[in-house]
Motif scaffolding. Structure first.
Motif, PDB file in Angstrom:
ATOM      1  N   GLU A 168      11.003   5.831  32.239  1.00  0.00           N
ATOM      2  CA  GLU A 168      12.377   6.313  32.087  1.00  0.00           C
ATOM      3  C   GLU A 168      12.562   7.696  32.702  1.00  0.00           C
ATOM      4  OE1 GLU A 168      13.042   6.034  27.883  1.00  0.00           O
ATOM      5  OE2 GLU A 168      13.600   3.914  27.987  1.00  0.00           O
ATOM      6  N   LYS A 217      12.554   7.264  36.344  1.00  0.00           N
ATOM      7  CA  LYS A 217      13.574   6.294  36.761  1.00  0.00           C
ATOM      8  C   LYS A 217      12.988   5.267  37.723  1.00  0.00           C
ATOM      9  CE  LYS A 217      17.284   9.493  35.940  1.00  0.00           C
ATOM     10  NZ  LYS A 217      17.802  10.721  36.434  1.00  0.00           N
ATOM     11  N   ARG A 223      11.431   1.257  38.351  1.00  0.00           N
ATOM     12  CA  ARG A 223      11.542  -0.128  37.912  1.00  0.00           C
ATOM     13  C   ARG A 223      10.322  -0.890  38.393  1.00  0.00           C
ATOM     14  NH1 ARG A 223      17.032  -1.387  40.742  1.00  0.00           N
ATOM     15  NH2 ARG A 223      15.740  -0.477  42.329  1.00  0.00           N
TER      16      ARG A 223
END
Length: 87
Positions: free
Chosen positions: A27, A30, A32
């Protein structure tokens, strides 16, 4: 980050020498599941993990998978139903 704002998280190394990046780190960076991270190793032994910016060819590959390329055939939607006359 200064020393007063340090958040510590840990993860274990598996028998296959793999780790899971903790949610807190994902997180914060950021990132994925398809992103790339870099491990920057300093001479003093400190390791920094940073989000890697994709190079041009990585972006091209992603776009090609999503949209196809120049040799991808177009979809045949069938005969046009309406006329091209405008009122």
């Amino acid at each position: 980050m200064n020393a007063g704002n340090v958040t510590k998280v840990s993860s274990k190394i598996t028998s296959k020498n793999q780790i899971t990046i903790p949610k807190t780190v994902r997180e914060f960076l950021k990132v994925r599941s398809t992103d790339t991270i870099e491990w920057q190793i300093e001479p003093n032994g400190r390791v920094m993990i940073v989000r890697s910016k994709p190079d041009l060819w990585q972006l091209v590959d992603e776009q090609e998978k999503k949209f196809g390329n120049l040799s991808t055939t177009e979809v045949d939607w069938g005969k046009d139903v309406e006329s091209e006359d405008f009122d």
